[in-house]
Design an enzyme around this catalytic site. Structure first.
Site, PDB file in Angstrom:
ATOM      1  N   GLU A  53     -17.729  -4.920  19.593  1.00 44.16           N
ATOM      2  CA  GLU A  53     -16.669  -5.618  19.152  1.00 44.16           C
ATOM      3  C   GLU A  53     -15.908  -6.239  20.146  1.00 44.16           C
ATOM      4  O   GLU A  53     -15.222  -7.364  20.109  1.00 44.16           O
ATOM      5  CB  GLU A  53     -15.864  -4.905  17.974  1.00 44.16           C
ATOM      6  N   PHE A 115     -10.941   8.502   7.118  1.00 43.29           N
ATOM      7  CA  PHE A 115     -12.122   8.237   7.980  1.00 43.29           C
ATOM      8  C   PHE A 115     -11.935   6.955   8.323  1.00 43.29           C
ATOM      9  O   PHE A 115     -11.893   5.792   7.616  1.00 43.29           O
ATOM     10  CB  PHE A 115     -13.555   8.484   7.187  1.00 43.29           C
ATOM     11  N   GLN A 116     -12.131   6.448   9.722  1.00 38.36           N
ATOM     12  CA  GLN A 116     -12.219   5.289  10.335  1.00 38.36           C
ATOM     13  C   GLN A 116     -10.633   4.472   9.984  1.00 38.36           C
ATOM     14  O   GLN A 116     -10.428   3.353   9.900  1.00 38.36           O
ATOM     15  CB  GLN A 116     -13.208   4.294  10.061  1.00 38.36           C
ATOM     16  N   LYS A 165      -9.615  -2.430   2.031  1.00 34.63           N
ATOM     17  CA  LYS A 165     -10.817  -2.459   1.130  1.00 34.63           C
ATOM     18  C   LYS A 165     -10.487  -2.755  -0.079  1.00 34.63           C
ATOM     19  O   LYS A 165     -11.230  -3.448  -0.981  1.00 34.63           O
ATOM     20  CB  LYS A 165     -11.675  -1.073   1.243  1.00 34.63           C
ATOM     21  N   MET A 477     -14.396  -7.697  44.793  1.00 30.82           N
ATOM     22  CA  MET A 477     -12.881  -7.896  45.237  1.00 30.82           C
ATOM     23  C   MET A 477     -12.024  -6.594  45.218  1.00 30.82           C
ATOM     24  O   MET A 477     -11.181  -6.556  46.203  1.00 30.82           O
ATOM     25  CB  MET A 477     -12.318  -8.499  43.821  1.00 30.82           C
TER      26      MET A 477
END
Lengths: 574, 181
Positions: A53, A115-116, A165, A477
């Site tokens: 993502e 959940f999640q 949802k 760097m």
């Protein structure tokens, strides 16, 4: 207004995106966003499936930066949403307009550690312009419309819309007109005061040694023509910030090049000796000012930026105008006196002095391959017309120094956040936004390994990006800072890489390796000819450093210059 | 130095978090922050007392103005204003000293709102300095518990304090908690 309940919330998301002119979104499905993915099949919007993502946000970011349109991301709840955070911060610091849509657990489960479930609106407050938690289908269209308006207006930035949802599953009607946003208009800056414009004109009239500081805001405002017109009319040279590269043409006679930590010495000297700075759409970041106390001590300062909170933040200025740059310049231009400042310009030319001799790209081919060679040759071979998307580190600075960006939106780079792993996904987004453009990824061996899984996204989506990996075997760097400021203790900077040519092959992409400058042109030609994505690994000098350099905390004129003996020794002289 | 800001916001869940988050992130030092409803439905009003130098306060104001939920920010420092704080203080007061405590409270025009066997609860409204003085005067008796609301401020004289643009609250995250901020 449509019949009551004629759309599901999920459909309303896609209806809204269509109406906002969206044709491409970048995302990754999951449980809480599943109703939205299910509804997607009824729409013509292209969905690009990413491998992580974070890359989805970078792709949307590259898409937006290359085109000026709003980039759109779709992700699920929990880890899907938290993976967006780095990308949102990157977009926030560089003022990229984005809308991220995340699924959320059902509203009845909010706050239960389901959940999640993650409080993504809480987490992203500091890295978005605004965000929304939507729990009802009828709120989806107003939230998305306002999100686009907020993302685009004023100083652009990312906005997140978190939709439960059950809101995606519930039914509601579509009333686009009733959902017209207004709150983004609360903070439109007032038109500039005539007294401020008059004072600015006075300062321009009196200035003998003026310098324009050209920033990212020029592109965001679409003020390129106005800035060039003012510079030419008043004969004022311009120095550019990293994100300002391409905002005005690098090969313009009045262009000095990049300022700041890795700007050329004469550019920084011009700023330090200037009697007037005209800061256009830039924010006096510490990377461009060096030590603030000693910054441009002789200069009066005019600062024009659409974000009032940037004015008098780091540098106190004499005239501060919070407004759209293009509008201000259009008001000023007719009044700006035509001037001849050739004396000042020739003084700056003198300061260039031996810089050209020290310049590594002009040194004879001694068998070593320097990153500067790669950038310089890439610029010549692409006639400076490519869109270059860089990662973060040494290669990014070399690119900025040696690839002369003339075209607007021709450099896409993570400036404010300095996000490694940005280049490959952002380039895929840039290419999808501008399919006609030749897009090059320039990345280090470290940053490329952070997000190279997106090679598969490029293959799956048939995206033609050319990839130049500048491989020096170090996190270069950081190694440079260790060499300069940590007595050469290379803690955790040597980094191994896979065989990039074989890696490319594993992804079904042609890969090449270049170890000598003589092989460069042929490899670039072959990569450009390839149908799809193509990769070149450049094995460059391992302990080369980026010069000139203003050490952190030093004044802008206290630079470490490019050592002229660099080519002979072939290694870091420090 | 203390500066008084009045911030008009949408009356919407999460607005206080946004303001507090901004202030924490930018490192502005807050003396007090109060929030409540206004004469207009959907509009909240915060009084924020910031302890900072003038340039820092200017920064805070500009950052607050960028929040989508903020309608207007006013800095009251440059005009006459009324600033009021409310305190509830429980003072140790056995019958021996009770009358002395009550007398002192009267000097401050404070109300006694509860009397127990060995303590009294005093309520007082006034300027920050007056409340400080009341609290100091009670200290010798022993302060058992103390709570202050923080300042609520308003400019003096005729003016139209509410922001010119009508608030257009977006109905997101609505529900029983919609009135909370």
């Amino acid at each position: 207004m449509s019949e009551p309940g004629s759309f599901t919330g999920a459909q309303l998301i896609w209806e809204s995106l269509l109406r906002e002119g969206v044709d491409t979104v970048f995302g990754y499905p999951g449980g809480a966003i599943l109703p939205t993915y299910d509804a997607m099949t009824g729409y013509t919007i292209r969905h690009v499936l990413v491998r992580h993502e974070q890359s989805a946000v970078h792709m949307a970011d590259g898409f937006a930066r290359a085109s000026g349109r709003v980039g759109v991301v779709v992700a699920t709840s929990g880890p899907g949403a938290t993976n967006l955070v780095t990308g949102l911060a990157t977009a926030m610091l560089d003022s990229t307009p984005l809308v991220a849509i995340t699924g959320q657990v059902g509203s009845a489960l909010l706050g239960t550690d389901a959940f999640q479930e993650v409080d993504i609106t809480g987490i992203t407050i500091p890295v978005t312009k605004h965000n929304y938690l939507v729990t009802r289908a009828e709120d989806i269209v107003p939230a998305i419309r306002e999100a686009f308006a907020v993302a685009r207006s004023g100083r652009p930035g990312p906005v997140l819309v978190d939709i439960t949802k059950d809101a995606q599953q519930a039914r509601a009607s579509l009333d686009w007109e009733a959902a017209a946003p207004q709150r983004h208009l609360r903070h439109i800056p007032p038109t500039p005061k005539p007294a401020d414009l008059a004072r600015a004109l006075d300062l321009i009239r009196q200035a003998k040694r003026p310098v324009i500081l050209a920033g990212h805001g020029i592109q965001l405002s679409g003020a390129r023509a106005e800035v060039i017109a003012l510079a030419e009319r008043a004969d004022i040279p311009f120095a550019l910030t990293l994100l300002g590269l391409g905002a005005v043409p690098a090969t313009h006679p009045l262009s000095l090049g990049m300022m700041g930590m890795h700007g050329e010495a004469w550019v920084n000297r011009a700023i330090q000796e200037a009697d007037l700075l005209l800061a256009f759409g830039m924010r006096f970041d510490d990377r461009v000012t060096g030590k603030l106390k000693d910054y441009a001590p002789h200069a009066k300062k005019i600062h024009i930026d659409i974000d009032a909170s940037e004015l008098n933040k780091n540098v106190s200025v004499d005239v501060a105008i919070a407004a759209d740059l293009g509008a201000v310049l259009r008001a000023l231009l007719p009044e700006v006196p035509v001037a001849d400042r050739s004396a000042w310009l020739s003084t700056i030319r003198e300061w260039r002095g031996d810089s050209a001799v020290r310049d590594i790209k002009n040194l004879p081919d001694d068998g070593h391959l320097y990153a500067a060679h790669v950038m310089h040759d890439l610029w010549r071979l692409t006639k400076g017309e490519a869109v270059v998307v860089t990662d973060v580190g040494q290669h990014q600075m070399w690119e900025a120094q040696y690839y002369k960006h003339d075209g607007e939106r021709s450099l896409v780079t993570s400036g404010g956040a300095g996000t490694m792993g940005f280049a490959l996904p952002a380039a895929i987004g840039a290419k999808l936004a501008r399919p006609e453009a030749e897009v090059w990824v320039v990345a280090g061996d470290g940053g490329f390994q952070m997000t190279f899984a997106e090679l598969m996204t490029a293959v799956q989506e048939g995206v033609k990006v050319n990839i130049a990996i500048i491989n020096n075997g170090y996190l270069g760097m950081v190694r440079q800072w260790q060499a300069l400021f940590y007595e050469g203790r290379y803690a955790a900077t040597p980094i191994l890489s896979p065989d990039f040519v074989k890696l490319a092959e594993a992804f079904g992409i042609p890969g090449q390796r270049v170890e000598r400058r003589g092989e460069l042109a042929a490899a670039v030609a072959k990569a450009r000819e390839a149908q799809g994505a193509a990769l070149i690994e450049f094995k460059v000098e391992q302990e080369d450093s980026v010069y000139p350099m203003v050490p952190a905390g030093a004044a802008l004129h206290e630079m470490i210059r490019r050592p002229s003996a660099l080519a002979e020794t072939g290694s870091d002289p420090v | 130095m203390a500066h008084v800001l009045v911030v008009y916001t949408d009356d919407e869940p999460g607005v206080l978090t946004r303001v507090a988050s901004l202030i924490r992130r930018r490192g502005f030092n807050i003396h007090s922050l109060t929030v409540g409803p206004t004469e207009r439905a959907g509009l909240s009003r915060m009084t924020i007392v910031v302890d900072a130098e003038a340039p820092t306060v200017r920064q805070a104001v500009e950052h607050l103005r960028k929040l989508v939920n903020v309608l207007a920010v006013e800095q009251l420092g440059d005009r006459p204003m009324v600033v009021r704080d409310l305190v509830l203080v429980r003072v140790a007061a056995n019958p021996e000293v009770r009358s002395e405590v009550l007398q002192l409270a009267q000097v401050f025009r404070a109300n006694v709102v509860d009397i127990a066997e060995d303590s009294v609860v005093i309520e007082c409204t006034g300027s920050l300095a007056k409340i400080d003085a009341l609290v100091d005067s009670m200290r010798p008796f022993g302060i058992l518990e103390l709570g202050r609301t923080g300042a609520v401020a308003m400019a003096r004289g005729t003016r139209t304090p509410a922001p010119s643009r009508a608030p257009v609250p977006l109905r997101t995250g609505t529900g029983p908690e919609a009135m909370s901020v």
